[in-house]
Design an enzyme around this catalytic site. Sequence first.
Site, PDB file in Angstrom:
ATOM      1  N   LYS A  31      -4.984  -2.015  -0.108  1.00 20.27           N
ATOM      2  CA  LYS A  31      -4.093  -1.018  -0.710  1.00 20.27           C
ATOM      3  C   LYS A  31      -2.708  -1.160  -0.081  1.00 20.27           C
ATOM      4  CE  LYS A  31      -3.630   3.884  -1.785  1.00 20.27           C
ATOM      5  NZ  LYS A  31      -4.352   5.157  -1.840  1.00 20.27           N
ATOM      6  N   ASP A  47       6.499   0.841  -6.675  1.00 19.04           N
ATOM      7  CA  ASP A  47       6.815  -0.405  -5.972  1.00 19.04           C
ATOM      8  C   ASP A  47       5.612  -1.215  -5.486  1.00 19.04           C
ATOM      9  OD1 ASP A  47       5.946   1.272  -4.017  1.00 19.04           O
ATOM     10  OD2 ASP A  47       7.861   1.403  -2.947  1.00 19.04           O
ATOM     11  N   ARG A  59      -9.745  -1.492   2.264  1.00 13.08           N
ATOM     12  CA  ARG A  59     -10.769  -0.493   2.000  1.00 13.08           C
ATOM     13  C   ARG A  59     -11.902  -1.125   1.194  1.00 13.08           C
ATOM     14  NH1 ARG A  59      -7.877   3.815  -2.136  1.00 13.08           N
ATOM     15  NH2 ARG A  59      -7.673   2.407  -3.903  1.00 13.08           N
ATOM     16  N   ARG A 115     -13.791   4.158 -11.801  1.00 18.02           N
ATOM     17  CA  ARG A 115     -13.530   5.591 -11.856  1.00 18.02           C
ATOM     18  C   ARG A 115     -13.872   6.132 -13.238  1.00 18.02           C
ATOM     19  NH1 ARG A 115      -8.910   5.237  -8.407  1.00 18.02           N
ATOM     20  NH2 ARG A 115      -9.251   3.324  -7.251  1.00 18.02           N
ATOM     21  N   ASP A 130      -8.951   9.751 -12.708  1.00 19.27           N
ATOM     22  CA  ASP A 130      -8.777   8.421 -12.104  1.00 19.27           C
ATOM     23  C   ASP A 130      -9.114   8.438 -10.617  1.00 19.27           C
ATOM     24  OD1 ASP A 130      -6.197   9.982 -12.271  1.00 19.27           O
ATOM     25  OD2 ASP A 130      -5.607   8.482 -10.809  1.00 19.27           O
ATOM     26  N   ASP A 158      -9.631   7.890  -3.087  1.00 21.13           N
ATOM     27  CA  ASP A 158      -8.192   8.023  -3.338  1.00 21.13           C
ATOM     28  C   ASP A 158      -7.591   9.202  -2.589  1.00 21.13           C
ATOM     29  OD1 ASP A 158      -8.226   5.787  -4.861  1.00 21.13           O
ATOM     30  OD2 ASP A 158      -7.058   6.658  -6.484  1.00 21.13           O
TER      31      ASP A 158
HETATM   32  P1  AMP Z   1      -2.720   8.331  -7.195  1.00 18.95           P
HETATM   33  O1  AMP Z   1      -1.869   9.560  -7.310  1.00 18.95           O
HETATM   34  O2  AMP Z   1      -2.678   7.688  -5.855  1.00 18.95           O
HETATM   35  O3  AMP Z   1      -4.113   8.556  -7.691  1.00 18.95           O
HETATM   36  O4  AMP Z   1      -2.048   7.251  -8.159  1.00 18.95           O
HETATM   37  C1  AMP Z   1      -1.942   7.411  -9.538  1.00 18.95           C
HETATM   38  C2  AMP Z   1      -1.525   6.099 -10.134  1.00 18.95           C
HETATM   39  O5  AMP Z   1      -0.243   5.705  -9.651  1.00 18.95           O
HETATM   40  C3  AMP Z   1      -2.454   4.942  -9.818  1.00 18.95           C
HETATM   41  O6  AMP Z   1      -2.510   4.137 -10.956  1.00 18.95           O
HETATM   42  C4  AMP Z   1      -1.753   4.236  -8.683  1.00 18.95           C
HETATM   43  O7  AMP Z   1      -2.089   2.884  -8.603  1.00 18.95           O
HETATM   44  C5  AMP Z   1      -0.296   4.429  -9.057  1.00 18.95           C
HETATM   45  N1  AMP Z   1       0.589   4.401  -7.876  1.00 18.95           N
HETATM   46  C6  AMP Z   1       0.749   5.374  -6.941  1.00 18.95           C
HETATM   47  N2  AMP Z   1       1.656   4.994  -6.011  1.00 18.95           N
HETATM   48  C7  AMP Z   1       2.058   3.750  -6.342  1.00 18.95           C
HETATM   49  C8  AMP Z   1       2.967   2.800  -5.781  1.00 18.95           C
HETATM   50  N3  AMP Z   1       3.662   3.069  -4.685  1.00 18.95           N
HETATM   51  N4  AMP Z   1       3.124   1.627  -6.424  1.00 18.95           N
HETATM   52  C9  AMP Z   1       2.450   1.338  -7.547  1.00 18.95           C
HETATM   53  N5  AMP Z   1       1.583   2.183  -8.121  1.00 18.95           N
HETATM   54  C10 AMP Z   1       1.374   3.371  -7.536  1.00 18.95           C
HETATM   55 MG    MG Z   2      -5.714   7.376  -7.857  1.00 18.41          MG
END
Ligand code: AMP
Ligand code: MG
Length: 633
Positions: free
Chosen positions: A156, A168, A220, A227, A328, A338
């Site tokens: 990750k 990013d 991880r 999901r 997700d 997550d």
């Molecule tokens: P999360 O809130 O961590 O469950 O993320 C929601 C979505 O946003 C997922 O598809 C993650 O892969 C994407 N995401 C979150 N932060 C980033 C990041 N810094 N760069 C690329 N994708 C991100």
């Molecule tokens: Mg997520």
Amino acid sequence: MSDGRPHSGLRTPDSGVKSWRFTEALPPDATFPTPADSHKTPRDQIRPRTVQKALYTWVRPEEQQDPELLCVSPAALKDIGIDPEEAKTEEFRQLVAGNRLLGWDEEKLVGGYPWAQCYGGFQFGSWAGQLGDGRAISLFEATNPETKQRYELQLKGAGMTPYSRFADGKAVLRSSIREFVVSESLNALGIPTTRALSLTLLPHSQVLRERMEPGAIVLRFAQSWLRLGTFDILRARGNRDLIRQLSTYIAEDVFGGWDTLPARLDNPPEPVDASTPKRGVEASEIQGPDDAAENRFTRLYREIARRNAVTVAHWQAYGFMNGVLNTDNTSIFGLSMDYGPFAFMDNFDPAYTPNHDDHMLRYSYKNQPTIIWWNLVRLGEALGETLGIGAQVDDPTFVEKGIEKSQEEEVIARAEKIITQVGEEFKSVFLAEYKKLMTRRLGLLSFKTSDFEELFSEALDTMESLELDFTHFFRRLSALRLEQIATPEARKEIASVFFHQEGPPKLVTEDEARGQIAKWLQAWRSRIVEDWGEGSDTVPAAKDEERRAAMKRVNPNFIPRGWILDEVIRRVEKEGDRKVLDQLMHMALNPFQDRWSGEVHNGAEYQGNEEQEQRWTGDVPRFERAMQCSCSS
Ligand code: AMP
Ligand code: MG
């Protein structure tokens, strides 16, 4: 092993059993039909876009300069089956930073290759479209030769993928420390979770969030990273053939075969084991005209629902909140996963949410079981036609074209009925597990219906009204000897062990507060006597010791609370402290001990920091209780 290094019978990642079952079984993004197509593409040209009719995209981690391996989880090494000596090697450091691809032949451009998954999701109740692994890249699956457990290893923070949307592809040190520690902590507490092997600092990576922050990578691993949101995206796009293919992959490859999946339960199930949710009756036991229509996809749905019921029961019993329970972030394997603004409960408050942006309290403590079920209903909808078609699920016309107009009403009615039934099971599996866990946490040997009201609810009400710390309550209860609470006066006297240093909250007098706790202790004591007293009206001292020890084995002395993680993050990031992470991990991995420094661990005396251990297991500083966290990570 062939290198002649001393080893414990375990292996190196290089020599171990690796596989790429996920990518073999499921279709890739057509932009890069083979790993070679992706590998030949300049890395910075792999950019966010919509990916149709695929479950993943071949994509390699970005190169990292001078990665610094900050911490490795010994428990994770053991569970994957890697020799602890291996973690000290240069090869390991490069592997967990994403700089080495195992199984890939760079010259011939053949072999197993890394990938990022495509999924979607409902976020805060609304459909969010394509999400996917925006910064996670899976490397390979590794099977532990002893346990035969297979894990998908994933980095990750390893760079952009087609699923990075507007972000990013990076992860900051702050959130990486949090994920690394909590994954291993939950596992040590017996709560199903994805795991973390290593934490790597990227010294040349500066990442912009609210401020510039150092970047990091966590390696991880999980039995599956799929999901509920994986099904959501296929349903939203009408990819019914992929829903079927994905279901088959999960049943056959992740859960070990269709015939291991549970049929309908008419009676509330037996309490289930924490780590491996017990499966129900065998398929061959299905009976009755109604059940005859129940096909294997229904059993898959049941399995996923049950696993999640077991896990959410653990969260409720241990006061853990994920903070962002979008579809997700809900696992088909029933793993906690997550980790963003997660938290453990400090003072018991059912309306608490650790998520600063969760104004509706959607993901608050008390809502977690309901929200997980809401997510599972979305899965039921994605599986709808396969559930509702019943015995005709393999009919060639249905497989190819779906249901006919004339079948609609019946199929919908049957699917709705199945979802409702699975909902009932979700509730009963949740309750059975919750009761089992709370019974254990309170030191009882059996569950009586009256315990629910008189012990569980009363304890929670008392904690809430007196603002008592949830984790400390159980641990301090475990330490009490029955002889210390034999009389009303003694119970009132000792009640203050549950208070914070500053005493009870201002709304009650100290006498009232002591009285309320004493009353509960009296009810608890009589149940302990009933269960442990062997018919007499007291418990022999030796038995009581046994009871105390049993309680300490399930009531942690240490949990990684927000304020402790903040302190560790500051010390690692600002002060260059490297010892503190190992010290934190040692406590997180051994959470039930009374003390750590000076105790024998793996045949040697553990040298930690005693003052710190006491501070981290003591009162939560007053203004750092019930912290909230933003989602930016
Ligand atoms: P999360 O809130 O961590 O469950 O993320 C929601 C979505 O946003 C997922 O598809 C993650 O892969 C994407 N995401 C979150 N932060 C980033 C990041 N810094 N760069 C690329 N994708 C991100
Ligand atoms: Mg997520």
